[in-house]
Scaffold this motif. Sequence first.
Motif, PDB file in Angstrom:
ATOM      1  N   ASP A   1       6.353   3.209  -4.777  1.00 53.09           N
ATOM      2  CA  ASP A   1       5.649   2.113  -5.440  1.00 53.09           C
ATOM      3  C   ASP A   1       6.589   1.104  -6.086  1.00 53.09           C
ATOM      4  OD1 ASP A   1       6.642   3.732  -7.413  1.00 53.09           O
ATOM      5  OD2 ASP A   1       4.818   3.761  -8.633  1.00 53.09           O
TER       6      ASP A   1
ATOM      7  N   LEU B   1       0.130  -2.271  -1.775  1.00 51.78           N
ATOM      8  CA  LEU B   1      -0.789  -2.861  -2.752  1.00 51.78           C
ATOM      9  C   LEU B   1      -1.863  -1.857  -3.175  1.00 51.78           C
ATOM     10  CD1 LEU B   1      -1.209  -6.470  -1.308  1.00 51.78           C
ATOM     11  CD2 LEU B   1      -0.044  -5.788  -3.420  1.00 51.78           C
ATOM     12  N   ASP B   2      -2.318  -1.036  -2.249  1.00 50.66           N
ATOM     13  CA  ASP B   2      -3.283   0.010  -2.604  1.00 50.66           C
ATOM     14  C   ASP B   2      -2.672   0.992  -3.609  1.00 50.66           C
ATOM     15  OD1 ASP B   2      -5.267  -1.008  -1.004  1.00 50.66           O
ATOM     16  OD2 ASP B   2      -4.825   0.296   0.707  1.00 50.66           O
TER      17      ASP B   2
ATOM     18  N   LYS C   1      -2.329  -0.727  -7.106  1.00 53.88           N
ATOM     19  CA  LYS C   1      -3.595  -0.907  -7.843  1.00 53.88           C
ATOM     20  C   LYS C   1      -3.900   0.279  -8.736  1.00 53.88           C
ATOM     21  CE  LYS C   1      -5.666  -3.842  -4.283  1.00 53.88           C
ATOM     22  NZ  LYS C   1      -6.653  -3.919  -3.167  1.00 53.88           N
TER      23      LYS C   1
ATOM     24  N   SER D   1      -1.490   2.029 -10.201  1.00 54.19           N
ATOM     25  CA  SER D   1      -0.330   2.223 -11.072  1.00 54.19           C
ATOM     26  C   SER D   1      -0.689   1.975 -12.533  1.00 54.19           C
ATOM     27  CB  SER D   1       0.804   1.282 -10.653  1.00 54.19           C
ATOM     28  OG  SER D   1       1.853   1.285 -11.591  1.00 54.19           O
TER      29      SER D   1
ATOM     30  N   ASP E   1       2.775  -3.760 -12.980  1.00 55.19           N
ATOM     31  CA  ASP E   1       2.035  -3.709 -11.712  1.00 55.19           C
ATOM     32  C   ASP E   1       0.582  -4.154 -11.868  1.00 55.19           C
ATOM     33  OD1 ASP E   1       4.306  -2.704 -10.525  1.00 55.19           O
ATOM     34  OD2 ASP E   1       3.685  -0.611 -10.712  1.00 55.19           O
TER      35      ASP E   1
ATOM     36  N   ALA F   1      -1.483  -6.427  -9.487  1.00 54.21           N
ATOM     37  CA  ALA F   1      -1.875  -5.941  -8.163  1.00 54.21           C
ATOM     38  C   ALA F   1      -3.386  -5.878  -8.000  1.00 54.21           C
ATOM     39  CB  ALA F   1      -1.263  -4.559  -7.902  1.00 54.21           C
ATOM     40  N   GLY F   2      -4.096  -5.797  -9.110  1.00 52.14           N
ATOM     41  CA  GLY F   2      -5.556  -5.763  -9.070  1.00 52.14           C
ATOM     42  C   GLY F   2      -6.186  -7.135  -8.960  1.00 52.14           C
ATOM     43  N   GLN F   3      -5.398  -8.171  -8.802  1.00 56.75           N
ATOM     44  CA  GLN F   3      -5.906  -9.531  -8.661  1.00 56.75           C
ATOM     45  C   GLN F   3      -5.519 -10.071  -7.277  1.00 56.75           C
ATOM     46  OE1 GLN F   3      -4.972 -12.010 -12.162  1.00 56.75           O
ATOM     47  NE2 GLN F   3      -4.302 -10.135 -13.206  1.00 56.75           N
ATOM     48  N   PRO F   4      -6.323  -9.787  -6.263  1.00 54.23           N
ATOM     49  CA  PRO F   4      -5.963 -10.115  -4.874  1.00 54.23           C
ATOM     50  C   PRO F   4      -5.591 -11.571  -4.646  1.00 54.23           C
ATOM     51  CG  PRO F   4      -7.911  -8.721  -4.948  1.00 54.23           C
ATOM     52  CD  PRO F   4      -7.629  -9.110  -6.355  1.00 54.23           C
TER      53      PRO F   4
END
Length: 255
Positions: A110, A159-160, A163, A165, A170, A173-176
């Motif tokens: 990661d 990215l999966d 998300k 983490s 990180d 990462a939850g904001q595409p």
Amino acid sequence: MASFTPIRAVERAIDVLAALNRSPVCTLDTLYRQTGIPKPTLVRLLETLEGKGLVTRAPQYGAYGLTSGVRQLSSGYHGEPRLVEASRRPMDELTRKFKWPIALAVPDYDAVVIRYSTIPSSPLSLLHSSINMRLSLMTRALGRVYLAACTAQECRALLDILKASGDPEDAVAGQPRVVQAMLRQIRQQGYALRVPGVKPVSNTLAVPIFEGRRAVASAGLTWIASAISEEQAVKKFLPPMQEMAQRIGERLSAL
């Protein structure tokens, strides 16, 4: 230059292995002609190597050959060791030119992890060492540029992972939409910088390193932020960094 007298027995053992590597089977006479090592010494070396499982005596009297055991000697030479070997000289040369330290990072689950650094050769480094330092794929230049350069499949998988983490670095990462805009910009410009506000005392300009068409690592030059602006750094360092990355890729192919 070595600080001690080389161990002659080791040099001779390597010479014998190299000679055996050039021919499937070698007689004692052939080994003597190729290495110049006296035959009694050759016999002792060969019997020692035979005892270590690296050499076998061929059916023909006085003839020897390598065993598959020699593969153990190169089993660790792949991936990162080969990458470091290919990168060391180009990175060292660029640090001698600009004085700023350069780091080589490879993906590790990661994050990216620094596996080689020119800090020991840099008079301007803020750190004593950065080897094995883990850096975020979302906020650090070395991580961001790798994420942007890797394959679409690998990028989605990373990215999966990110998300889930718990690392604050990180969180984006939850904001595409933000992530895709970031990756698109990095791909267009061919480099990445550290996210503003993360370790603001310095900054890093990073470029991807490819083996063929596949991204395998990233390299980044770090400077003190108060000494050079981002715009000046990109103008001054980007072309030589890209040239260095290309050289590393070529050296990887040669290896």
